[in-house]
Scaffold this active site. Structure first.
Site, PDB file in Angstrom:
ATOM      1  N   LYS A 162       6.498   4.795  -3.327  1.00 37.53           N
ATOM      2  CA  LYS A 162       8.057   4.349  -2.109  1.00 37.53           C
ATOM      3  C   LYS A 162       9.026   5.316  -2.683  1.00 37.53           C
ATOM      4  CE  LYS A 162       5.311   0.841  -1.348  1.00 37.53           C
ATOM      5  NZ  LYS A 162       5.515   0.365   0.153  1.00 37.53           N
ATOM      6  N   TYR A 206      14.791 -10.844 -13.141  1.00 36.58           N
ATOM      7  CA  TYR A 206      15.947 -10.703 -11.901  1.00 36.58           C
ATOM      8  C   TYR A 206      17.227 -11.959 -11.909  1.00 36.58           C
ATOM      9  CZ  TYR A 206      12.233  -8.365  -9.561  1.00 36.58           C
ATOM     10  OH  TYR A 206      11.719  -7.464  -8.361  1.00 36.58           O
ATOM     11  N   TYR A 245       2.442   4.046  -7.768  1.00 37.55           N
ATOM     12  CA  TYR A 245       3.006   3.060  -6.728  1.00 37.55           C
ATOM     13  C   TYR A 245       4.671   3.570  -6.662  1.00 37.55           C
ATOM     14  CZ  TYR A 245       4.835  -0.667  -4.161  1.00 37.55           C
ATOM     15  OH  TYR A 245       5.127  -2.183  -3.500  1.00 37.55           O
TER      16      TYR A 245
HETATM   17  N1  LIG Z   1       4.660  -8.590  -2.726  1.00 45.05           N
HETATM   18  C1  LIG Z   1       5.684  -7.739  -3.565  1.00 45.05           C
HETATM   19  O1  LIG Z   1       6.151  -8.298  -4.278  1.00 45.05           O
HETATM   20  C2  LIG Z   1       6.496  -6.494  -2.971  1.00 45.05           C
HETATM   21  C3  LIG Z   1       7.294  -5.954  -3.648  1.00 45.05           C
HETATM   22  C4  LIG Z   1       7.815  -4.532  -2.965  1.00 45.05           C
HETATM   23  C5  LIG Z   1       7.135  -4.225  -1.572  1.00 45.05           C
HETATM   24  N2  LIG Z   1       6.007  -4.590  -1.418  1.00 45.05           N
HETATM   25  C6  LIG Z   1       5.665  -3.568  -0.153  1.00 45.05           C
HETATM   26  O2  LIG Z   1       5.061  -4.993   0.770  1.00 45.05           O
HETATM   27  C7  LIG Z   1       4.393  -4.577   1.760  1.00 45.05           C
HETATM   28  C8  LIG Z   1       3.637  -5.665   1.738  1.00 45.05           C
HETATM   29  O3  LIG Z   1       3.302  -6.454   0.642  1.00 45.05           O
HETATM   30  P1  LIG Z   1       2.494  -7.936   0.196  1.00 45.05           P
HETATM   31  O4  LIG Z   1       2.522  -7.774  -0.825  1.00 45.05           O
HETATM   32  O5  LIG Z   1       2.766  -8.615   1.406  1.00 45.05           O
HETATM   33  O6  LIG Z   1       1.344  -7.154   0.745  1.00 45.05           O
HETATM   34  P2  LIG Z   1      -0.456  -8.077   0.737  1.00 45.05           P
HETATM   35  O7  LIG Z   1      -1.390  -7.592  -0.048  1.00 45.05           O
HETATM   36  O8  LIG Z   1       0.154  -9.530   0.779  1.00 45.05           O
HETATM   37  O9  LIG Z   1      -0.217  -7.597   2.293  1.00 45.05           O
HETATM   38  C9  LIG Z   1      -1.026  -6.081   2.329  1.00 45.05           C
HETATM   39  C10 LIG Z   1      -0.892  -6.204   3.577  1.00 45.05           C
HETATM   40  O10 LIG Z   1      -1.630  -4.724   4.830  1.00 45.05           O
HETATM   41  C11 LIG Z   1      -3.098  -4.902   4.697  1.00 45.05           C
HETATM   42  N3  LIG Z   1      -3.284  -2.428   4.469  1.00 45.05           N
HETATM   43  C12 LIG Z   1      -3.407  -2.329   3.174  1.00 45.05           C
HETATM   44  N4  LIG Z   1      -4.042  -1.256   3.796  1.00 45.05           N
HETATM   45  C13 LIG Z   1      -3.675  -0.970   4.934  1.00 45.05           C
HETATM   46  C14 LIG Z   1      -4.055   0.124   5.702  1.00 45.05           C
HETATM   47  N5  LIG Z   1      -4.681   1.461   4.785  1.00 45.05           N
HETATM   48  N6  LIG Z   1      -4.069   0.291   6.576  1.00 45.05           N
HETATM   49  C15 LIG Z   1      -3.456  -0.963   7.214  1.00 45.05           C
HETATM   50  N7  LIG Z   1      -3.599  -1.900   7.130  1.00 45.05           N
HETATM   51  C16 LIG Z   1      -3.533  -2.132   5.276  1.00 45.05           C
HETATM   52  C17 LIG Z   1      -3.680  -5.878   3.569  1.00 45.05           C
HETATM   53  O11 LIG Z   1      -5.510  -5.833   4.492  1.00 45.05           O
HETATM   54  C18 LIG Z   1      -2.891  -7.060   4.087  1.00 45.05           C
HETATM   55  O12 LIG Z   1      -3.025  -7.747   4.888  1.00 45.05           O
HETATM   56  C19 LIG Z   1       3.608  -3.457   0.718  1.00 45.05           C
HETATM   57  O13 LIG Z   1       3.664  -1.808   1.133  1.00 45.05           O
HETATM   58  C20 LIG Z   1       4.591  -3.546  -0.441  1.00 45.05           C
HETATM   59  O14 LIG Z   1       3.992  -2.248  -0.937  1.00 45.05           O
HETATM   60  C21 LIG Z   1       5.746  -5.870  -1.729  1.00 45.05           C
END
Ligand SMILES: NC(=O)c1ccc[n+]([C@@H]2O[C@H](COP(=O)([O-])OP(=O)(O)OC[C@H]3O[C@@H](n4cnc5c(N)ncnc54)[C@H](O)[C@@H]3O)[C@@H](O)[C@H]2O)c1
Length: 260
Positions: free
Chosen positions: A163, A220, A159
């Site tokens: 990223k 945090y 991961y």
């Molecule tokens: N939640 C956190 O703490 C956090 C922190 C830093 C970065 N992020 C990043 O933010 C983004 C969203 O995260 P989130 O926490 O809202 O996740 P989440 O799991 O709630 O939502 C992710 C969405 O992406 C969709 N998805 C997954 N794989 C896919 C694909 N191959 N094609 C199309 N859609 C796809 C899923 O079905 C889901 O609806 C991600 O890139 C994650 O890495 C999240």
């Protein structure tokens, strides 16, 4: 229109990937509230439709549900074509779809590595490649990185690396697309409570979600995790013309996590 909603994306067309849940859903709703027509792309049809329906309830005719895997070039091309055919233009792309992975370099599975890179890094490339054919002067691409792309997070090797690739790709895209008037920036959020993070928090607490949460909060300074809306606010700013002098920037809404 509420005081928060002032048409900051009025007349624009946005494509949000991973729009069915968490941060992507919050951003899709916020973009629509600010006047954008929004294509909600998700790999899960029911989630893509759910967000589109939520938008439509408040802002009729401003949503289009799209199903596709961002790691699949053919599905990506189809989705982008459908979005641009619907509204005839594309101004904003939020490359938000992402997947989790677990394991250190000593024990991470090769499949997990490939999946993390396939969705997080290659997915960002594929959707951007298809989208920029339709974008021009004033366009904005917002990529989704993570603090994990900037600092080492234990047992998150694939991961973190995927990223980090998104951060590097953002800078490369910013340089390449600046002459065309398209800005590209990356958001690197700290931990936000969404379905994606639950397994990680549970694992960190040895199976106990509350213990994992308490351990995470120690990192945090602000003393809490972020919310999807707080990340959506940053995405909105970068998507809007208010960020017109920003390209290649790495923005860290992370409650001070990387400030230590
Ligand atoms: N939640 C956190 O703490 C956090 C922190 C830093 C970065 N992020 C990043 O933010 C983004 C969203 O995260 P989130 O926490 O809202 O996740 P989440 O799991 O709630 O939502 C992710 C969405 O992406 C969709 N998805 C997954 N794989 C896919 C694909 N191959 N094609 C199309 N859609 C796809 C899923 O079905 C889901 O609806 C991600 O890139 C994650 O890495 C999240």
């Amino acid at each position: 229109m509420t005081s928060q909603e002032s048409g900051r994306l009025a007349g624009k067309v946005a494509l949000v990937t991973g729009a069915g849940s968490g941060i992507g859903q919050a951003a899709a709703m916020r973009f629509a509230a600010e006047g954008a027509s929004v294509a909600t792309l998700d790999i899960k049809p029911e989630l893509a439709s759910l967000t589109a329906m939520m938008i439509d309830k408040e802002h009729e005719g401003q949503s289009l549900a799209l199903v596709g895997n961002v790691a699949d070039a053919v599905e990506v091309e189809t989705a982008v074509e459908l979005a641009t055919a619907e509204w005839g233009r594309l101004d904003v792309l939020y490359n938000n779809a992402g997947v989790d992975s677990s394991g250190s370099v000593a024990d991470a599975a090769e499949d997990d590595w490939d999946r993390a890179f396939g969705v997080n890094a290659k997915g960002t490339f594929l959707v951007s490649r298809a989208a920029v054919r339709h974008m021009g002067e004033g366009g904005s691409i917002v990529n989704q990185g993570s603090v994990a792309g900037l600092v080492g997070v234990p047992n998150f090797a694939a991961y973190c690396a995927s990223k980090g690739a998104v951060v590097a790709l953002t800078r490369s895209m910013a340089v390449d697309l600046a002459p065309r008037g398209i800005r590209v920036n990356v958001i690197c959020p700290g931990t936000v409570y969404t379905p994606l993070m639950e397994p990680m928090l549970r694992a960190r607490g040895g199976g106990d979600l509350e213990a994992g949460l308490a351990k995470t909060l120690l990192k945090y300074p602000i003393g809490r995790l972020g919310t999807p809306d707080e990340i959506a606010n940053v995405a909105l700013f970068l998507a809007s013309d208010e960020a017109s002098f920003m390209t290649g920037s790495v923005i860290t809404p992370d409650g001070g996590m990387t400030a230590q």
